[in-house]
Write a protein that holds these residues in place. Structure first.
Motif, PDB file in Angstrom:
ATOM      1  N   LYS A  18     -28.872  38.151  38.898  1.00 40.91           N
ATOM      2  CA  LYS A  18     -30.158  37.690  38.372  1.00 40.91           C
ATOM      3  C   LYS A  18     -30.025  36.249  37.857  1.00 40.91           C
ATOM      4  O   LYS A  18     -30.891  35.400  38.098  1.00 40.91           O
ATOM      5  CB  LYS A  18     -30.590  38.630  37.236  1.00 40.91           C
ATOM      6  N   ARG A  78     -29.705  47.007  38.119  1.00 42.82           N
ATOM      7  CA  ARG A  78     -30.709  45.954  38.092  1.00 42.82           C
ATOM      8  C   ARG A  78     -31.769  46.252  37.024  1.00 42.82           C
ATOM      9  O   ARG A  78     -32.148  45.388  36.243  1.00 42.82           O
ATOM     10  CB  ARG A  78     -31.388  45.808  39.463  1.00 42.82           C
ATOM     11  N   LYS A 137     -31.814  32.940  39.356  1.00 44.92           N
ATOM     12  CA  LYS A 137     -32.690  32.128  38.493  1.00 44.92           C
ATOM     13  C   LYS A 137     -32.347  30.639  38.673  1.00 44.92           C
ATOM     14  O   LYS A 137     -33.239  29.802  38.826  1.00 44.92           O
ATOM     15  CB  LYS A 137     -32.493  32.565  37.032  1.00 44.92           C
ATOM     16  N   ASP A 194     -34.694  39.833  46.224  1.00 43.16           N
ATOM     17  CA  ASP A 194     -34.595  39.021  45.002  1.00 43.16           C
ATOM     18  C   ASP A 194     -34.095  37.617  45.339  1.00 43.16           C
ATOM     19  O   ASP A 194     -34.508  36.633  44.740  1.00 43.16           O
ATOM     20  CB  ASP A 194     -33.618  39.678  44.008  1.00 43.16           C
ATOM     21  N   ASN A 212     -30.291  45.590  33.802  1.00 41.28           N
ATOM     22  CA  ASN A 212     -29.713  44.241  33.719  1.00 41.28           C
ATOM     23  C   ASN A 212     -28.247  44.279  33.285  1.00 41.28           C
ATOM     24  O   ASN A 212     -27.848  43.685  32.288  1.00 41.28           O
ATOM     25  CB  ASN A 212     -30.551  43.383  32.763  1.00 41.28           C
TER      26      ASN A 212
END
Ligand code: HEM
Length: 512
Positions: A259, A248, A263, A122, A251
């Motif tokens: 995350k 994950r 981002k 990720d 969330n």
């Protein structure tokens, strides 16, 4: 009034509905709890051996400051300097023959592997750190072609010098000039992290985040980067990988934070590429511009940007921090570095050329010696593709994680002799005072074999330039009483918990 009454009636109904829902859920779930517990993820191999037990209940922390110190203790005392943490499915080794076998002799059988690329996927995407096979070969070829050129080394030298002269020295001078003692305390680790972030951004993308400007806060990019690095490392340390995977998917908690951080990083990395494109890249020297001449895929370029930041930022800052901690505790080494510099460079305080730096053998030895004891990357893992046997006789089943441990290796008598715990740059010098490198599998601080660090020379240049410039101008003392060992916080790179608070003074007899 009527509207108010209607609203309160509606809220009461809503409240009653939620209470009913909660009670109903509890009544339904309670009898199922034993079943749910039995479905909870368990470590790969449920093991009650003493080492696994100590790992799981963290009782090692009663005796050791850091996990790496406990591993070192185990590795020193185990035959072949290899141990197995069954609950992690991890074989850890501090044996140079095993390291050579993994990184060179049977390289194809020890890739990073899918579990690793899943953990860091990720964050790092398809960047060079996170891929094997053709994708790795392609990026390595491109990166080594560029990083091997003399022009890029001169470009790096120019940036490092500029950042030292225009920002680092003025910042330290202003601290030294503060009248009150408490104003002279500075967290050197934070300064080095800002310094290396500015340097790697300017070198890799031709853009300047100005993190070292005193008035500016740490950039959003850098903060998100720290968080993503810390949370990704926590994924790798857990004995219950299913937990982070569930978090994950839903969330939740740390995965939600990760995350969000990723981002921010992705948006900013894409912005870096957009700006580079707008400014034109064909005539620029930075690494990204060079990559952009060959690659047109935006996502791929973004992954390259992120990997180079990770490669060049925290590692250099970590190397500098432990070097200055050791130097503060060993004034004799500090004086010898100054004496050598005066002899080779004379009174000239400016770093004049890349070539001149190569003549500073004692400085090079001090930098190597400090990373022997405190490697910025303390351990590094691979995955075994097919069943194998390490040179020390350790049996490996396919799918086992195999970790070599440079931190422990620096503390093993069989490798470095009975004085292995001492900070002695002289061990790297021949009788004539010339630096003599060691077998890289004994000292895999920059890894070794086929995936050796591609930025090694640039990193050494950065470490030596900063050390030289600061030591010749300032007296740097630890602000707190030194603890005999360093304490680290979890992360992909060694970072001191609590930073490195120091007192700074201009040196009285500065060379003219
Ligand atoms: C003191 C500083 C540094 C240390 C200790 C260090 C150490 C390492 C280590 C241990 C690896 C292997 C990591 C792995 O298995 O994934 C590595 C790989 C790499 N490093 Fe460094 N590094 C440093 C600085 C740098 C800098 C400044 C750059 C770039 C300018 C850089 C570029 C790379 C690259 C591109 C790789 C990937 C090589 C490959 O997978 O083929 N490093 N480094």
């Amino acid at each position: 009034m009527e509207v108010e009454l209607e609203t309160s009636w509606f809220l009461q109904c809503l409240h009653a509905y939620f209470c009913f829902f909660l009670i109903f859920t509890l009544i339904t779930i309670l009898p199922l709890l034993p079943l749910l517990f039995s479905l909870l993820p368990r470590p790969k191999q449920w093991c009650t051996c003493e080492i696994c037990h100590t790992y799981l209940n963290m009782s090692w922390s009663k005796q050791f400051d850091n996990l790496c110190d406990w591993y070192t203790h185990l590795l020193k005392n185990s035959p072949g300097n290899t141990i197995h943490i069954h609950v992690l499915g991890n074989t850890i080794t501090a044996n140079p023959d095993n390291v050579e076998y993994m990184l060179k002799t049977r390289f194809e059988n020890f890739p990073k592997g899918k579990p690793f690329s899943l953990i860091l996927g990720d964050f790092l995407g398809r960047g060079i750190f996170n891929v094997d096979g053709d994708s790795w070969r392609f990026q390595k070829k491109m990166a080594s072609l560029e990083l091997g050129k003399l022009s890029i080394k001169s470009f790096a030298f120019e940036i490092i010098n500029c950042e030292i002269k225009d920002r680092l020295i003025p910042l330290l001078s202003s601290f030294a000039a503060s009248q009150k003692e408490k104003h002279r305390v500075l967290d050197l680790q934070d300064v080095f992290r800002r310094f290396s972030f500015d340097t790697i951004c300017r070198f890799s993308f031709g853009l300047d985040p100005k993190c070292l400007e005193r008035s500016l806060p740490m950039s959003k990019f850098a903060t998100a980067f720290d968080l993503a690095s810390k949370l990704s490392a926590e994924r790798a340390m857990t004995a219950f990988p299913l937990v982070w995977k569930l978090k994950r998917a839903l969330n939740l908690g740390s995965e939600k934070q990760l995350k969000k951080a990723i981002k921010i990083i992705h948006i900013l990395a894409k912005e870096v590429i957009r700006q580079r494109r707008k400014m034109g890249f064909s005539t620029h020297n930075d690494l990204l511009s060079r990559f952009m001449c060959t690659i047109n895929d935006e996502t791929y370029l973004k992954d390259v940007v992120i990997s180079f930041l990770l490669a060049g930022r925290d590692t250099v800052a970590s190397g500098l921090t432990s070097l200055f901690w050791l130097l503060a505790k060993h004034p004799n080494v500090e004086s010898e570095i100054r004496r050598e510099a005066d002899r080779v460079l004379g009174n000239n305080q400016e770093l004049t050329s890349f070539g001149e730096m190569k003549e500073l053998h004692y400085l090079q030895a001090a930098v190597y010696e400090s990373m022997r004891l405190y490697p910025p990357i303390q351990f590094d893992s691979k995955f075994c593709v097919d069943d194998d046997i390490l040179p020390d006789g350790s049996l490996l089943r396919r799918g086992t994680r195999v970790t070599y441990h440079p931190y422990a290796m620096g503390r093993i008598e069989e490798i470095w002799g009975p004085d292995c715990l001492e900070f002695k740059p002289e061990r790297w010098l021949k009788d004539d005072g010339v630096f003599s490198p060691e077998n890289p599998f004994k000292y895999p601080v920059f890894q070794a074999g086929f995936r050796v660090c591609l930025g090694k020379e640039i990193a050494l240049l950065e470490l030596k330039s900063v050390a030289l410039s600061l030591l010749r101008r300032f007296q740097i003392q630890l602000a707190t009483r030194p603890h005999p060992t360093l304490r680290f916080s979890p992360g992909l790179t060694a970072t001191l918990s609590g930073g490195l608070p120091v007192l700074i003074r201009e040196r009285e007899v500065a060379p003219a």
